[in-house]
Scaffold this motif. Structure first.
Motif, PDB file in Angstrom:
ATOM      1  N   HIS A 146       0.774  -1.205   0.190  1.00 15.97           N
ATOM      2  CA  HIS A 146      -0.004  -0.032   0.068  1.00 15.97           C
ATOM      3  C   HIS A 146       0.871   1.316   0.044  1.00 15.97           C
ATOM      4  O   HIS A 146       0.427   2.137  -0.476  1.00 15.97           O
ATOM      5  N   THR A 147       2.051   1.233   0.574  1.00 13.90           N
ATOM      6  CA  THR A 147       2.840   2.296   0.725  1.00 13.90           C
ATOM      7  C   THR A 147       3.393   2.451  -0.805  1.00 13.90           C
ATOM      8  O   THR A 147       3.491   3.717  -1.127  1.00 13.90           O
ATOM      9  N   GLY A 150       0.576   3.972  -2.665  1.00 10.36           N
ATOM     10  CA  GLY A 150       0.317   5.425  -2.379  1.00 10.36           C
ATOM     11  C   GLY A 150       1.321   6.224  -2.945  1.00 10.36           C
ATOM     12  O   GLY A 150       0.813   7.473  -3.176  1.00 10.36           O
ATOM     13  N   ASP A 151       2.695   5.838  -3.138  1.00 12.55           N
ATOM     14  CA  ASP A 151       3.531   6.772  -3.598  1.00 12.55           C
ATOM     15  C   ASP A 151       3.206   7.168  -5.056  1.00 12.55           C
ATOM     16  O   ASP A 151       3.352   8.171  -5.568  1.00 12.55           O
ATOM     17  N   VAL A 153       0.247   6.989  -6.434  1.00 16.16           N
ATOM     18  CA  VAL A 153      -1.111   7.986  -6.353  1.00 16.16           C
ATOM     19  C   VAL A 153      -0.828   9.252  -6.319  1.00 16.16           C
ATOM     20  O   VAL A 153      -1.162  10.314  -6.680  1.00 16.16           O
ATOM     21  N   LYS A 154       0.096   9.577  -5.162  1.00 19.01           N
ATOM     22  CA  LYS A 154       0.207  11.034  -4.729  1.00 19.01           C
ATOM     23  C   LYS A 154       1.455  11.755  -5.655  1.00 19.01           C
ATOM     24  O   LYS A 154       1.479  12.907  -5.791  1.00 19.01           O
ATOM     25  N   MET A 435      -7.650   0.892  -2.232  1.00 15.24           N
ATOM     26  CA  MET A 435      -7.271   2.216  -3.075  1.00 15.24           C
ATOM     27  C   MET A 435      -7.593   1.939  -4.396  1.00 15.24           C
ATOM     28  O   MET A 435      -7.438   2.772  -5.174  1.00 15.24           O
ATOM     29  N   ARG A 508      -8.509   7.116  -1.657  1.00 15.19           N
ATOM     30  CA  ARG A 508      -7.353   7.355  -2.513  1.00 15.19           C
ATOM     31  C   ARG A 508      -6.066   6.858  -1.761  1.00 15.19           C
ATOM     32  O   ARG A 508      -5.429   6.227  -2.435  1.00 15.19           O
ATOM     33  N   ILE A 509      -6.115   6.808  -0.525  1.00 14.76           N
ATOM     34  CA  ILE A 509      -4.824   6.599   0.212  1.00 14.76           C
ATOM     35  C   ILE A 509      -5.317   5.372   1.322  1.00 14.76           C
ATOM     36  O   ILE A 509      -6.115   6.054   1.990  1.00 14.76           O
ATOM     37  N   LEU A 513      -2.398   4.034   6.439  1.00 14.70           N
ATOM     38  CA  LEU A 513      -1.140   4.936   5.991  1.00 14.70           C
ATOM     39  C   LEU A 513      -1.029   6.312   6.835  1.00 14.70           C
ATOM     40  O   LEU A 513      -0.095   6.852   6.580  1.00 14.70           O
ATOM     41  N   ASN A 514      -2.257   6.445   7.102  1.00 17.62           N
ATOM     42  CA  ASN A 514      -2.369   7.895   7.694  1.00 17.62           C
ATOM     43  C   ASN A 514      -1.989   7.843   9.237  1.00 17.62           C
ATOM     44  O   ASN A 514      -1.736   8.902   9.724  1.00 17.62           O
TER      45      ASN A 514
END
Length: 602
Positions: A146-147, A150-151, A153-154, A435, A508-509, A513-514
């Protein structure tokens, strides 16, 4: 050797912290072989290993298992290291099925080797973790699939081309000499290098036939993930220090504007000034069909992410440049002794096709009609999706001849465990695809899972499915219908198993991960203190202890389910809610033989 005590644990933790600080500063590391001969390090490694499902899995020697864990065992390993007589045993080779239907070889070391590998992993993790690339996400603390996603996506906005990277048999083909040379750049300790080489070359047993290891870091070994990351960090460094600077240029604020777009913009403005609203709307429609900027040779971006041996590159540039990048990566991997899989290493257009990475489809959005404050809002935004074949696999998991069926293998379980089994499998997949923008497609999968679950319960109780729905279906405050089973307990809150309570809303994330997490390179818990106490947890007798381990408590419950009087040690372990008991040799022997009678020292 002095007996192990709590102060030695504190000393071991201090050493790991020092190693970590030297790693952060990029300083060389010396005298590692000497320093790993600390009893405290072995207990820290044991704390990390004992709870793993594979901890109780035996290697080639049934006598060398976690059931023999004791302070005396630690002291014997350290004694062999001091005298230079420690010998690694071959691993036991087994095969597990891969998602694509192939077989993956897994090597299972004996317990003493696992424990020593755990110590080496503690040191290498602490030293190398701060030196690894931010683009690396596999087998690292507080990082994962997921990280990595997430990279993308961001940060990967506007990507035009994806280069999907796949390495043939990566972990099985890592060159031992090259790996040790990489480690030897920073860690100056010949005895440690010799110990690592002997471990890598220990070989394995397959069908009781010994086979040597000429390359690779066998999957299944405790230390294999960190060794693979140390080796693959060479690729990370090459991409980030050579390719990314080469294919990154230009200022985003100075990109060449599209003349056709601004011509339509000015025409729309003139028409609105003259009061011709129809013409203004027509010109605005033209604007929305055109990119704001044109392809600019002075503007390039290259981004990179890797998880284990899978990597993905995202390029804002031309297809010819993407092909050149692929060729450079192939050439560099060849210098490491690795081979790029040409069939799986694809160049994919981000807007019209989808790349595959970590089980997701990856692309960028194109939707001129989606606007916020009259501006197109999602064009060029990275989007993750559930692939059709993944959805089809889970939709048909419990289908036979086109109909959803129950699971006969669960009929001997109680209702609580049946619901829990379905929930664990379903929750695992829908949480992994949290995600994906099309995550709601799992509503169909949920329907098939629910039908299979209800049919299983109906078959177990010889009842109609409508009776099962009436008995177990609940509708909590959030409105999501679920199947719920409560297990009442005297004097305690009931245990609750629910299937279908998870919302399928896309994030989205990923939510977890938050949460800010602190990276830890060691973990101290009650295991060490209980072993150091040297008091048998069954009879209370003082003296040296041995650890008795089970894979999980639920296995213990199932094993003795239905018996009028399970053994006293089983009752004790269930009351303590522990997967381990530290026992004197006499009690441990009786427990293993099933003869412990529950007597306590007065």
């Amino acid at each position: 050797m002095d007996r192990v005590n709590s102060a030695m644990l504190d000393h071991a933790q201090k050493y790991i912290e020092i190693v970590h600080e030297r790693g952060k500063k990029g300083l060389e590391l010396e005298r590692v072989y000497r320093n790993i001969r600390q009893p405290g390090l072995f207990l820290l490694a044991y704390n990390e290993l004992y709870a793993k499902h594979g901890a109780t899995t035996e290697g080639i020697d049934p006598e060398d298992s976690i059931q023999k864990m004791s302070l005396e065992l630690v002291e014997s390993i350290i004694g062999d290291l001091e005298q230079g007589t420690y010998r690694w045993k071959p691993s036991r080779r087994v095969y597990i099925e891969k998602p694509n239907g192939g077989l993956r070889p897994i090597s299972i070391p004996c317990w003493k080797d696992k424990l020593l590998q755990g110590v080496l992993r503690l040191v290498l993790n602490a030293y190398y973790e701060p030196q690894f690339s931010d683009g690396s996400h596999g087998f690292r603390p507080n990082r994962g699939c997921h990280t990595a996603l997430g990279d993308i996506v961001k940060r990967w906005w506007g990507t035009v081309w994806f280069i999907e990277g796949d390495i043939k048999g990566c972990f099985d083909n890592i060159d031992h000499n090259k790996l040790l040379a990489i480690i030897g750049r920073k860690i100056k300790d010949e005895r440690l290098m010799k110990l690592l080489r002997e471990m890598l070359e220990a070989g394995y047993m397959e069908d009781w036939v010994y086979k040597r290891s000429y390359s690779g870091t066998p999957q299944g070994g405790v230390i294999s993930p960190i060794l693979a990351n140390i080796f693959m960090n060479e690729l990370d460094s090459f991409v980030e220090e050579n390719l990314i600077p080469k294919y990154t240029k230009g200022d985003a604020k100075k990109r060449t504007p599209n003349p056709a777009y601004w011509e339509a913009y000015n025409a729309s403005k003139r028409a609105r000034t003259k009061g011709d609203l129809e013409e203004a709307k027509r010109q605005q429609a033209i604007m929305r069909s055109l990119p704001t900027f044109v392809a600019d040779e002075g503007y390039r971006r290259l981004r990179y992410v890797r998880y284990a041996d899978d990597f993905l590159l995202g390029l804002i540039g031309t297809k010819e440049e993407a092909a050149a990048i692929k060729a450079e990566v192939k050439e560099f991997l060849a210098s490491l002794g690795l081979t790029l899989n040409e069939q799986k290493t694809l160049i994919t257009h981000a807007k019209t096709e989808k790349a595959r990475f970590l089980g997701y489809e990856v692309g960028v959005a194109v939707a001129n009609s989606r606007r916020v404050n009259k501006r197109r809002s999602i064009n060029g935004v990275p989007m993750l999706r559930v692939p059709h074949d993944v959805l089809r696999k889970w939709r048909t998991k419990f289908m036979k001849e086109g109909k959803t069926v129950g699971r006969t293998e669960l009929l001997n379980e109680n209702d609580f465990d049946i619901v829990k089994a379905y929930a664990a499998e379903y929750n695992g997949v829908v949480n992994y695809y949290e995600m994906a923008v099309n995550r709601p497609v799992f509503h169909d999968v949920k329907g098939h899972f629910t039908e299979s679950l209800v049919k299983t319960l109906a078959e177990k109780h010889k009842a109609h499915v409508s009776a099962i729905y009436k008995k177990y279906q609940q509708e909590p405050e959030d409105g999501l219908k679920c199947i719920e089973v409560r297990l009442e307990r005297e004097g305690k809150e009931p245990l609750v198993a629910r299937f279908g309570e998870i919302s399928l809303k896309y994030h989205r994330i990923a939510k977890h991960l938050n949460d800010e997490k602190r990276v830890q390179y060691f973990h101290r818990n009650q295991q060490s203190d209980r072993l150091l106490a040297e008091v048998c947890e069954l009879c209370g007798k003082p003296g040296p202890l041995q650890g008795h381990h089970i894979r999980k408590l639920s296995d213990l419950v199932k094993r003795y389910q239905g018996r009028k009087q399970p053994p006293a040690w089983v009752v004790k372990m269930s009351e303590l809610r522990r997967k381990t008991l530290f026992l004197c040799p006499e009690c441990h022997h009786d427990v293993q033989m099933g003869k412990w009678d529950g007597k306590k020292v007065e």
